[in-house]
Design a protein around this motif. Structure first.
Motif, mmCIF file in Angstrom:
data_model
loop_
_atom_site.group_PDB
_atom_site.id
_atom_site.type_symbol
_atom_site.label_atom_id
_atom_site.label_comp_id
_atom_site.label_asym_id
_atom_site.label_seq_id
_atom_site.Cartn_x
_atom_site.Cartn_y
_atom_site.Cartn_z
ATOM 1 N N GLN A 44 0.848 -1.187 0.000
ATOM 2 C CA GLN A 44 0.000 0.000 0.000
ATOM 3 C C GLN A 44 0.887 1.240 0.000
ATOM 4 N N LEU A 45 0.576 2.147 -0.870
ATOM 5 C CA LEU A 45 1.315 3.397 -0.977
ATOM 6 C C LEU A 45 1.080 4.271 0.246
ATOM 7 N N ILE A 165 8.053 -1.734 -11.089
ATOM 8 C CA ILE A 165 9.158 -1.295 -11.931
ATOM 9 C C ILE A 165 8.955 -1.775 -13.371
ATOM 10 N N PHE A 166 8.366 -2.967 -13.538
ATOM 11 C CA PHE A 166 8.140 -3.479 -14.892
ATOM 12 C C PHE A 166 6.980 -2.765 -15.582
ATOM 13 N N SER A 209 12.460 -6.584 -3.655
ATOM 14 C CA SER A 209 13.218 -5.354 -3.425
ATOM 15 C C SER A 209 12.276 -4.208 -3.063
ATOM 16 N N PRO A 210 12.760 -3.209 -2.290
ATOM 17 C CA PRO A 210 11.926 -2.031 -1.975
ATOM 18 C C PRO A 210 11.603 -1.175 -3.189
ATOM 19 N N VAL A 211 12.259 -1.428 -4.321
ATOM 20 C CA VAL A 211 11.983 -0.635 -5.523
ATOM 21 C C VAL A 211 11.016 -1.340 -6.465
ATOM 22 N N TYR A 212 10.578 -2.556 -6.133
ATOM 23 C CA TYR A 212 9.681 -3.269 -7.046
ATOM 24 C C TYR A 212 8.379 -2.503 -7.241
ATOM 25 N N TYR A 213 7.794 -2.021 -6.136
ATOM 26 C CA TYR A 213 6.636 -1.140 -6.228
ATOM 27 C C TYR A 213 7.132 0.305 -6.191
ATOM 28 N N LEU A 214 6.694 1.086 -7.156
ATOM 29 C CA LEU A 214 7.168 2.459 -7.274
ATOM 30 C C LEU A 214 6.387 3.399 -6.370
#
Length: 257
Positions: A44-45, A165-166, A209-214
């Motif tokens: 969740q953002l 990220i994808f 990774s913490p960067v998978y969800y932007l």
């Protein structure tokens, strides 16, 4: 073999060797096991300062809901009258994580998820103002930037707050074949500071990774591989190479006469 071919053979071989790209450099998610216990399927953002929120309040009592939904009109400078179709007000989260909301006053929404923010506003509304409040919140300025060696580098406005990220790479048309997949950089603002992450798109570990969800305002940078950089250098120095080759040919012709 002619003298001309002998001179240019080393340049030709060097060019093709430097331009060679292995298949293992191009395939995403090709190695490393996924630790399913670390995969966050419930991401969740979290709202941050400078987020622009559209907050819509409704209930069965439509009249009682009106004060919480301020309309915005475009005004005419000449007539001073409102024009166009009204839009709902948006609320900026300030540096302290606060928003100024009608009737309820200052609300601390920074640091909360959407669900937490909705529950907070419902708590403030019920039962003093509304008996059955319905709250919906949308970030209106959510964006990510993809730059570097991709087909369509640009800033992307996002409607969906659960973006991977994808997803961003897909919106940018994918990496070019010369894009460096093993060392992608992401810049993110965290607690008022810029944080830089480096990661490998060929590894399955990216999904934990913490960067998978932007997050809001993330910047993704794709570097060029060495072959592309060297190719660019060859292109810039083509004129110099031709001049040097001409001089060498002339010298060899004179010496071998």
């Amino acid at each position: 073999m002619s003298k001309f071919k002998l001179i240019f053979l080393p340049f030709t071989l060097l060019f093709f060797l430097s331009s060679c790209v292995s298949n293992k450099d191009l395939i995403y998610l090709q190695f490393d096991e996924i630790d399913q216990s670390k995969v966050n399927n419930d991401y969740q953002l979290t709202f941050k300062p400078d987020d622009l929120l559209q907050i819509i309040i409704s209930s069965k009592d439509l009249k009682a809901s009106i004060p919480f939904n301020l309309p915005v009109f475009a005004s005419s400078a000449s007539s001073g009258s409102a024009q166009g179709v009204p839009k709902l007000q948006s609320y900026l989260i300030d540096g302290n994580g606060m928003v100024e909301f009608p009737v309820l006053g200052r609300l601390k929404l920074g640091g909360l998820t959407r669900i937490e923010a909705i529950e907070l506003i419902k708590y403030k509304l019920y039962p003093k103002y509304l008996k059955d409040p319905i709250v919906n919140i949308l970030i209106t300025n959510f964006k990510v930037t993809v730059i570097g060696d991709v087909k369509q580098p640009k800033v992307f406005q996002i409607d969906n707050e659960r973006v991977t990220i994808f997803d961003a790479i897909g919106m940018a048309g994918d990496l070019n074949i010369s894009g460096l997949r093993e060392n992608v950089t992401l810049v993110r603002e965290e607690l008022g500071k810029k944080t830089k992450y480096s990661f490998d798109l060929r590894s399955n570990k990216i999904m934990t990774s913490p960067v998978y969800y932007l997050q809001q305002n993330d910047v993704i940078y794709i570097q060029q591989n060495n072959a592309k950089i060297q190719d660019a250098a060859y292109t810039r120095n083509t004129g110099l190479f031709i001049s040097l080759a001409s001089v060498l040919i002339s010298l060899i012709t004179i010496i071998t006469r």
